[in-house]
Design a protein around this motif. Structure first.
Motif, PDB file in Angstrom:
ATOM      1  N   ALA A 117       0.855  -1.188   0.000  1.00 50.44           N
ATOM      2  CA  ALA A 117       0.000   0.000   0.000  1.00 50.44           C
ATOM      3  C   ALA A 117       0.888   1.233   0.000  1.00 50.44           C
ATOM      4  O   ALA A 117       1.915   1.267   0.683  1.00 50.44           O
ATOM      5  N   THR A 118       0.489   2.225  -0.755  1.00 48.56           N
ATOM      6  CA  THR A 118       1.126   3.532  -0.719  1.00 48.56           C
ATOM      7  C   THR A 118       0.154   4.447   0.001  1.00 48.56           C
ATOM      8  O   THR A 118      -0.955   4.694  -0.475  1.00 48.56           O
ATOM      9  N   VAL A 119       0.574   4.904   1.172  1.00 52.23           N
ATOM     10  CA  VAL A 119      -0.300   5.651   2.071  1.00 52.23           C
ATOM     11  C   VAL A 119       0.079   7.134   2.024  1.00 52.23           C
ATOM     12  O   VAL A 119       1.151   7.510   2.499  1.00 52.23           O
ATOM     13  N   PRO A 120      -0.767   7.991   1.460  1.00 50.36           N
ATOM     14  CA  PRO A 120      -0.441   9.411   1.397  1.00 50.36           C
ATOM     15  C   PRO A 120      -0.355  10.029   2.801  1.00 50.36           C
ATOM     16  O   PRO A 120      -1.283   9.912   3.595  1.00 50.36           O
ATOM     17  N   THR A 121       0.793  10.636   3.095  1.00 49.99           N
ATOM     18  CA  THR A 121       0.993  11.345   4.356  1.00 49.99           C
ATOM     19  C   THR A 121       2.297  12.134   4.294  1.00 49.99           C
ATOM     20  O   THR A 121       3.274  11.659   3.704  1.00 49.99           O
ATOM     21  N   ALA A 122       2.304  13.288   4.897  1.00 46.95           N
ATOM     22  CA  ALA A 122       3.528  14.085   4.998  1.00 46.95           C
ATOM     23  C   ALA A 122       4.369  13.637   6.186  1.00 46.95           C
ATOM     24  O   ALA A 122       5.480  14.126   6.386  1.00 46.95           O
ATOM     25  N   ASN A 123       3.853  12.696   6.988  1.00 49.61           N
ATOM     26  CA  ASN A 123       4.531  12.236   8.206  1.00 49.61           C
ATOM     27  C   ASN A 123       5.040  10.811   8.085  1.00 49.61           C
ATOM     28  O   ASN A 123       5.115  10.085   9.081  1.00 49.61           O
ATOM     29  N   ALA A 124       5.403  10.388   6.899  1.00 52.19           N
ATOM     30  CA  ALA A 124       5.785   8.996   6.654  1.00 52.19           C
ATOM     31  C   ALA A 124       6.945   8.544   7.538  1.00 52.19           C
ATOM     32  O   ALA A 124       6.885   7.482   8.147  1.00 52.19           O
ATOM     33  N   SER A 125       7.983   9.331   7.627  1.00 52.89           N
ATOM     34  CA  SER A 125       9.141   8.946   8.428  1.00 52.89           C
ATOM     35  C   SER A 125       8.775   8.817   9.906  1.00 52.89           C
ATOM     36  O   SER A 125       9.196   7.872  10.576  1.00 52.89           O
ATOM     37  N   PRO A 185      15.360   6.616   9.514  1.00 50.89           N
ATOM     38  CA  PRO A 185      14.253   7.515   9.143  1.00 50.89           C
ATOM     39  C   PRO A 185      13.601   7.226   7.786  1.00 50.89           C
ATOM     40  O   PRO A 185      12.514   7.712   7.505  1.00 50.89           O
ATOM     41  N   HIS A 186      14.253   6.411   6.947  1.00 47.11           N
ATOM     42  CA  HIS A 186      13.750   6.197   5.589  1.00 47.11           C
ATOM     43  C   HIS A 186      13.218   4.795   5.315  1.00 47.11           C
ATOM     44  O   HIS A 186      12.384   4.620   4.430  1.00 47.11           O
ATOM     45  N   GLU A 187      13.716   3.783   6.034  1.00 44.73           N
ATOM     46  CA  GLU A 187      13.305   2.407   5.803  1.00 44.73           C
ATOM     47  C   GLU A 187      13.211   1.657   7.116  1.00 44.73           C
ATOM     48  O   GLU A 187      13.970   1.939   8.045  1.00 44.73           O
ATOM     49  N   GLY A 188      12.289   0.699   7.169  1.00 49.31           N
ATOM     50  CA  GLY A 188      12.160  -0.112   8.365  1.00 49.31           C
ATOM     51  C   GLY A 188      11.652  -1.498   8.034  1.00 49.31           C
ATOM     52  O   GLY A 188      11.057  -1.726   6.977  1.00 49.31           O
ATOM     53  N   ARG A 189      11.907  -2.422   8.964  1.00 54.35           N
ATOM     54  CA  ARG A 189      11.407  -3.791   8.810  1.00 54.35           C
ATOM     55  C   ARG A 189      11.045  -4.315  10.193  1.00 54.35           C
ATOM     56  O   ARG A 189      11.802  -4.175  11.140  1.00 54.35           O
ATOM     57  N   VAL A 190       9.859  -4.912  10.268  1.00 53.23           N
ATOM     58  CA  VAL A 190       9.386  -5.575  11.480  1.00 53.23           C
ATOM     59  C   VAL A 190       9.230  -7.045  11.138  1.00 53.23           C
ATOM     60  O   VAL A 190       8.500  -7.397  10.208  1.00 53.23           O
ATOM     61  N   ALA A 191       9.931  -7.907  11.883  1.00 53.02           N
ATOM     62  CA  ALA A 191       9.875  -9.348  11.641  1.00 53.02           C
ATOM     63  C   ALA A 191       8.766  -9.950  12.500  1.00 53.02           C
ATOM     64  O   ALA A 191       9.003 -10.365  13.626  1.00 53.02           O
ATOM     65  N   LEU A 192       7.555  -9.967  11.964  1.00 50.80           N
ATOM     66  CA  LEU A 192       6.435 -10.596  12.656  1.00 50.80           C
ATOM     67  C   LEU A 192       6.576 -12.111  12.533  1.00 50.80           C
ATOM     68  O   LEU A 192       7.251 -12.592  11.621  1.00 50.80           O
ATOM     69  N   PRO A 193       5.962 -12.886  13.419  1.00 49.42           N
ATOM     70  CA  PRO A 193       6.126 -14.346  13.389  1.00 49.42           C
ATOM     71  C   PRO A 193       5.709 -15.007  12.075  1.00 49.42           C
ATOM     72  O   PRO A 193       6.270 -16.034  11.691  1.00 49.42           O
ATOM     73  N   PHE A 194       4.769 -14.416  11.349  1.00 51.95           N
ATOM     74  CA  PHE A 194       4.257 -15.037  10.127  1.00 51.95           C
ATOM     75  C   PHE A 194       4.783 -14.364   8.871  1.00 51.95           C
ATOM     76  O   PHE A 194       4.427 -14.750   7.776  1.00 51.95           O
ATOM     77  N   GLY A 195       5.630 -13.342   9.025  1.00 50.67           N
ATOM     78  CA  GLY A 195       6.216 -12.662   7.877  1.00 50.67           C
ATOM     79  C   GLY A 195       6.538 -11.221   8.188  1.00 50.67           C
ATOM     80  O   GLY A 195       6.029 -10.651   9.149  1.00 50.67           O
ATOM     81  N   HIS A 251       8.638   8.168   2.039  1.00 51.31           N
ATOM     82  CA  HIS A 251       8.873   9.103   0.944  1.00 51.31           C
ATOM     83  C   HIS A 251       8.382  10.477   1.407  1.00 51.31           C
ATOM     84  O   HIS A 251       7.752  10.593   2.459  1.00 51.31           O
ATOM     85  N   ASP A 252       8.624  11.506   0.629  1.00 52.34           N
ATOM     86  CA  ASP A 252       8.229  12.863   1.027  1.00 52.34           C
ATOM     87  C   ASP A 252       6.734  12.996   1.288  1.00 52.34           C
ATOM     88  O   ASP A 252       6.326  13.681   2.213  1.00 52.34           O
ATOM     89  N   SER A 253       5.921  12.335   0.480  1.00 45.73           N
ATOM     90  CA  SER A 253       4.475  12.520   0.614  1.00 45.73           C
ATOM     91  C   SER A 253       3.706  11.213   0.803  1.00 45.73           C
ATOM     92  O   SER A 253       2.488  11.199   0.656  1.00 45.73           O
ATOM     93  N   ALA A 254       4.418  10.126   1.118  1.00 47.18           N
ATOM     94  CA  ALA A 254       3.730   8.845   1.299  1.00 47.18           C
ATOM     95  C   ALA A 254       4.589   7.855   2.070  1.00 47.18           C
ATOM     96  O   ALA A 254       5.820   7.940   2.067  1.00 47.18           O
ATOM     97  N   LEU A 255       3.909   6.917   2.705  1.00 48.60           N
ATOM     98  CA  LEU A 255       4.552   5.785   3.366  1.00 48.60           C
ATOM     99  C   LEU A 255       4.206   4.539   2.564  1.00 48.60           C
ATOM    100  O   LEU A 255       3.027   4.245   2.338  1.00 48.60           O
ATOM    101  N   GLU A 256       5.211   3.825   2.115  1.00 48.05           N
ATOM    102  CA  GLU A 256       5.013   2.582   1.370  1.00 48.05           C
ATOM    103  C   GLU A 256       5.113   1.427   2.367  1.00 48.05           C
ATOM    104  O   GLU A 256       6.100   1.296   3.082  1.00 48.05           O
ATOM    105  N   VAL A 257       4.084   0.610   2.412  1.00 48.46           N
ATOM    106  CA  VAL A 257       4.004  -0.502   3.364  1.00 48.46           C
ATOM    107  C   VAL A 257       3.839  -1.802   2.584  1.00 48.46           C
ATOM    108  O   VAL A 257       2.923  -1.927   1.776  1.00 48.46           O
ATOM    109  N   THR A 258       4.734  -2.762   2.833  1.00 50.65           N
ATOM    110  CA  THR A 258       4.649  -4.066   2.189  1.00 50.65           C
ATOM    111  C   THR A 258       4.506  -5.137   3.268  1.00 50.65           C
ATOM    112  O   THR A 258       5.327  -5.219   4.172  1.00 50.65           O
ATOM    113  N   CYS A 259       3.461  -5.939   3.155  1.00 51.32           N
ATOM    114  CA  CYS A 259       3.203  -7.045   4.074  1.00 51.32           C
ATOM    115  C   CYS A 259       3.446  -8.350   3.328  1.00 51.32           C
ATOM    116  O   CYS A 259       2.988  -8.508   2.194  1.00 51.32           O
TER     117      CYS A 259
END
Length: 96
Positions: A6-14, A34-44, A51-59
């Motif tokens: 999902a690409t989530v529009p927001t100015a507060n992505a970081s 401040p630019h990239e993150g990863r959370v290792a949940l038990p199932f993935g 980004h400047d105007s969006a948060l990209e989230v991959t599950c």
């Protein structure tokens, strides 16, 4: 493996990326800056990119699991952090 993004529009992505990683860092293995993150949940993993105007989230579900439930949990947490901004818009798209 099943994934969605999902690409989530927001100015507060970081800020939201860092909040989510710090929040889940008490229970799961996390890595972030401040630019990239990863959370290792038990199932993935949940991967985040600010980004400047969006948060990209991959599950990603690595084996058995419910991708739609994972998406909802991530969205619920991010929406709690964004309460002053209002409801964030998640446009989940399958990657496989």
């Amino acid at each position: 493996m099943t994934s969605s993004r999902a690409t989530v529009p927001t100015a507060n992505a970081s800020r939201y990326l860092q909040q989510l990683c710090k929040h889940w860092g008490h229970k799961f293995e996390v890595s972030f800056d401040p630019h990239e993150g990863r959370v290792a949940l038990p199932f993935g993993p949940v991967d985040l990119k600010a980004h400047d105007s969006a948060l990209e989230v991959t599950c990603t579900i690595d084996g058995e699991g419910d991708l739609s439930r994972m998406q909802q949990v991530v969205a619920d947490h991010l929406n709690r952090f964004a309460h002053r901004e209002g409801e964030l818009a998640f446009d989940w798209q399958p990657l496989n």
